[in-house]
Design an enzyme around this catalytic site. Structure first.
Site, mmCIF file in Angstrom:
data_model
loop_
_atom_site.group_PDB
_atom_site.id
_atom_site.type_symbol
_atom_site.label_atom_id
_atom_site.label_comp_id
_atom_site.label_asym_id
_atom_site.label_seq_id
_atom_site.Cartn_x
_atom_site.Cartn_y
_atom_site.Cartn_z
ATOM 1 N N GLY A 91 15.305 -34.466 36.376
ATOM 2 C CA GLY A 91 14.623 -33.211 36.646
ATOM 3 C C GLY A 91 15.432 -32.201 37.431
ATOM 4 O O GLY A 91 14.878 -31.389 38.177
ATOM 5 N N SER A 92 16.749 -32.172 37.225
ATOM 6 C CA SER A 92 17.538 -31.216 38.011
ATOM 7 C C SER A 92 17.228 -29.768 37.600
ATOM 8 O O SER A 92 17.212 -28.868 38.446
ATOM 9 C CB SER A 92 19.034 -31.505 37.896
ATOM 10 O OG SER A 92 19.525 -31.254 36.603
ATOM 11 N N ARG B 280 2.109 -40.957 18.378
ATOM 12 C CA ARG B 280 2.585 -39.695 18.941
ATOM 13 C C ARG B 280 1.414 -38.726 19.126
ATOM 14 O O ARG B 280 1.316 -38.012 20.130
ATOM 15 C CB ARG B 280 3.619 -39.105 17.971
ATOM 16 C CG ARG B 280 4.638 -38.227 18.602
ATOM 17 C CD ARG B 280 5.709 -37.845 17.615
ATOM 18 N NE ARG B 280 6.776 -38.825 17.509
ATOM 19 C CZ ARG B 280 7.741 -38.985 18.409
ATOM 20 N NH1 ARG B 280 7.778 -38.244 19.492
ATOM 21 N NH2 ARG B 280 8.676 -39.889 18.243
ATOM 22 N N ARG C 270 10.908 -35.985 24.484
ATOM 23 C CA ARG C 270 9.968 -36.431 23.463
ATOM 24 C C ARG C 270 9.859 -35.353 22.410
ATOM 25 O O ARG C 270 9.785 -34.168 22.738
ATOM 26 C CB ARG C 270 8.569 -36.621 24.071
ATOM 27 C CG ARG C 270 8.480 -37.609 25.185
ATOM 28 C CD ARG C 270 8.175 -38.988 24.713
ATOM 29 N NE ARG C 270 7.064 -39.047 23.781
ATOM 30 C CZ ARG C 270 6.824 -40.086 22.981
ATOM 31 N NH1 ARG C 270 7.627 -41.123 22.998
ATOM 32 N NH2 ARG C 270 5.795 -40.081 22.153
ATOM 33 N N ASN D 109 12.012 -24.305 26.174
ATOM 34 C CA ASN D 109 12.806 -25.533 26.286
ATOM 35 C C ASN D 109 14.227 -25.147 26.657
ATOM 36 O O ASN D 109 14.704 -24.063 26.290
ATOM 37 C CB ASN D 109 12.816 -26.242 24.928
ATOM 38 C CG ASN D 109 13.656 -27.502 24.922
ATOM 39 O OD1 ASN D 109 13.557 -28.342 25.824
ATOM 40 N ND2 ASN D 109 14.491 -27.667 23.905
ATOM 41 N N HIS E 179 17.979 -26.592 25.913
ATOM 42 C CA HIS E 179 18.712 -27.542 25.074
ATOM 43 C C HIS E 179 20.201 -27.407 25.384
ATOM 44 O O HIS E 179 20.725 -26.290 25.465
ATOM 45 C CB HIS E 179 18.457 -27.247 23.591
ATOM 46 C CG HIS E 179 19.190 -28.184 22.690
ATOM 47 N ND1 HIS E 179 18.799 -29.500 22.533
ATOM 48 C CD2 HIS E 179 20.294 -28.024 21.919
ATOM 49 C CE1 HIS E 179 19.645 -30.098 21.704
ATOM 50 N NE2 HIS E 179 20.555 -29.234 21.316
ATOM 51 N N THR F 291 9.209 -24.042 18.782
ATOM 52 C CA THR F 291 8.484 -24.000 17.509
ATOM 53 C C THR F 291 8.382 -25.444 17.001
ATOM 54 O O THR F 291 9.011 -26.348 17.570
ATOM 55 C CB THR F 291 9.230 -23.139 16.469
ATOM 56 O OG1 THR F 291 10.429 -23.834 16.094
ATOM 57 C CG2 THR F 291 9.560 -21.756 17.003
ATOM 58 N N ASP G 7 14.391 -28.184 18.472
ATOM 59 C CA ASP G 7 15.495 -27.403 19.035
ATOM 60 C C ASP G 7 15.752 -26.123 18.246
ATOM 61 O O ASP G 7 16.869 -25.823 17.815
ATOM 62 C CB ASP G 7 16.770 -28.264 19.131
ATOM 63 C CG ASP G 7 16.572 -29.446 20.058
ATOM 64 O OD1 ASP G 7 15.804 -29.310 21.032
ATOM 65 O OD2 ASP G 7 17.149 -30.511 19.799
HETATM 66 C C1 GRF Z 1 19.582 -31.290 30.363
HETATM 67 O O1 GRF Z 1 20.915 -31.363 29.912
HETATM 68 C C2 GRF Z 1 18.746 -30.549 29.364
HETATM 69 O O2 GRF Z 1 19.422 -29.522 28.716
HETATM 70 C C3 GRF Z 1 18.412 -31.624 28.376
HETATM 71 O O3 GRF Z 1 18.203 -32.781 29.151
HETATM 72 C C4 GRF Z 1 18.944 -32.665 30.366
HETATM 73 C C5 GRF Z 1 17.946 -32.828 31.462
HETATM 74 O O4 GRF Z 1 18.553 -32.857 32.726
HETATM 75 N N1 GRF Z 1 17.296 -31.240 27.562
HETATM 76 P P1 GRF Z 1 17.631 -32.724 34.010
HETATM 77 O O5 GRF Z 1 16.542 -33.776 33.889
HETATM 78 O O6 GRF Z 1 17.081 -31.350 34.067
HETATM 79 O O7 GRF Z 1 18.545 -33.032 35.166
#
Ligand code: GRF
Length: 228
Positions: free
Chosen positions: A19-20, A72, A98, A114, A116, A148, A152
């Site tokens: 969760g950074s 799901r 997920r 999101n 990505h 959507t 991604d």
């Molecule tokens: C990040 O690289 C994000 O782009 C990807 O998963 C990673 C999550 O890192 N979807 P964090 O949990 O936010 O540290």
């Protein structure tokens, strides 16, 4: 929308791991005084490390163990119920690992973003850093986009770009990309908080008062090669 335009926008952040990115958004929201509140952090794993940090900040948390659900659809229905308890204006996927059902995506259409780790539309899916190295691209990065039903994919709010350097391993490149993610994601979230983000009929995003939505990040490169 649960809030009027003058009340702080409510964000629910979904995570699966450390969760950074969630932390950067929550910190910036507080420190920069955004017109927003982090209403909750919800994880798809009971042991997601990011939950501890969120709790330590007094942010409401909950977690759903996806392995406890038969399908799901069942997981996403329970997740939607949990998310809706917090009446979000926006749902932020911050490392939420997920694939979401079309019904879930539709429920939050235009209100879910999101991050990505690639310059979409290149390299959707997993292992983006290894793919970037294997393909030989010279630039890699991250994309913040509306979600959507296609994985991604969706209207792009902002991108961050880093060089791919000779000798990079996927881990080294991932760290470089994460650094720019930590700049792009909070900025995109702030734009949402400030009510500046719209999507036109052509499917392209506009951010009021912002012309440049690309972050170039090349700390190891002495010469700013990316602007040549
Ligand atoms: C990040 O690289 C994000 O782009 C990807 O998963 C990673 C999550 O890192 N979807 P964090 O949990 O936010 O540290």
């Amino acid at each position: 929308m649960s809030a009027t335009s003058s009340s702080p926008r409510r964000f629910v952040i979904l995570i699966s791991g450390r969760g950074s990115n969630m932390q950067r958004v929550a910190q910036a929201c507080r420190e920069e005084g955004w017109p927003a509140t982090i209403a909750a952090v919800i994880a798809s794993r009971l042991d997601a490390p990011g939950l501890d940090w969120a709790r330590s900040q007094g942010i409401p948390t909950s977690a759903l163990d996806h392995r406890q659900f038969a399908s799901r659809d069942a997981f996403d229905a329970a997740l939607a119920q949990e998310v809706d308890r917090y009446q979000p204006d926006y749902v932020l996927l911050a490392g939420f690992m997920r694939v979401l059902t079309p019904a879930f995506v539709q429920r939050y259409a235009g209100r879910m973003i999101n991050i990505h780790p690639s310059l979409l539309p290149a390299f959707p899916g997993l292992h983006t850093h290894a793919q970037a190295i294997a393909t030989g691209v010279r630039a890699h990065g991250c994309t913040v986009h509306f979600v959507t039903p296609v994985l991604d994919h969706g209207p792009i709010i902002a991108q961050g770009c880093v060089p791919v350097l000779d000798g990079d391993t996927p881990e080294v490149l991932a760290n470089r990309v994460l650094d720019v993610e930590h700049r792009v994601f909070p900025t995109a979230a702030r734009w949402l908080a400030e009510g500046r983000v719209t999507t036109g009929t052509d499917g392209r995003v506009e951010v009021a008062g912002v012309t440049d939505r690309l972050f170039l990040w090349a700390p190891e490169v002495a010469t700013p090669v990316l602007s040549n």
